[in-house]
Design a protein around this motif. Structure first.
Motif: not given
Length: 218
Positions: A30-35, A39-40
């Protein structure tokens, strides 16, 4: 690609990506604040089995979806506030590059680019929420990886994780030149005692959080 108003890949993203590559293979991420979804996509390309990317900003969600298509790397991209869209799921790895730059007000911007970096007067408004909520979406042996500046307070991050049942440790440090935002706010940060007058660099840290074992709580 990054649509206008979306956080572009910088030193903090690159530092965190090094650790994502080490831990993503064979895991759900899980990548939160992915922009932009950087990172994902890093996790997916490193062999993650399933990757979900979350952001509150419409432009970030669109950027992440476009980049998923352009890179031919399958992501599930959801719009929402941190962990809210995935509260019913558990992940082996949670990664986050949250907004963490101290800002003049605790009212965070909603429709300006500054929403990508403003973290309130302490720099911790979003960061503390990540530390408080990560355990809810982590698998039993999962780990959290997040990045921020020492200007925001490393001990505060470790204490917040501990308060919410997680053991935290700094697994990387890197000193980098100020970017445009830190340069612009240098005088104000000095007035608040967060920087020395001549400082032109900041230290970034990657913090890893793991669930405490029950015997550690005794």
């Amino acid at each position: 690609m990054a649509l206008p108003g979306t956080y572009r890949v910088q030193h903090d993203s690159l530092l965190l990506a090094e650790h994502v590559r080490r831990h993503a293979a064979g895991r759900s991420v899980l990548d939160v604040c992915t922009g932009t979804g950087f990172l994902a996509l890093t996790a997916r390309q490193a062999g993650a089995t399933d990757v979900v990317a979350v952001d509150l900003a419409h432009r970030s969600v669109l950027s992440a979806r476009l980049n998923s298509v352009l890179s031919r790397s399958a992501l599930t991209v959801r719009r929402g506030d941190l962990f809210a869209p995935v509260i019913d799921r558990r992940f082996d790895l949670v990664v986050c590059n949250p907004p963490y730059v101290p800002s003049p007000t605790d009212v965070l911007p909603r429709h300006r680019a500054a929403r990508c970096w403003d973290g309130g007067t302490s720099g911790r408004l979003v960061l503390d929420r990540v530390c408080a909520g990560a355990a809810q979406v982590l698998a039993g042996d999962g780990r959290l990886l997040l990045v921020h500046s020492t200007v925001t307070g490393v001990e505060a991050t470790l204490e917040r994780l501990d308060r919410h049942g997680m053991h935290g440790e700094v697994v990387a440090r890197r000193t980098v030149p100020f970017g445009p935002v830190m340069t612009q706010r240098g005088a104000w940060l000095h007035e608040r005692g967060l920087l020395d007058p001549q400082e032109q660099e900041e230290t970034l840290v990657v913090v890893e959080g793991r669930r405490r074992r029950r015997e550690e709580d005794r």
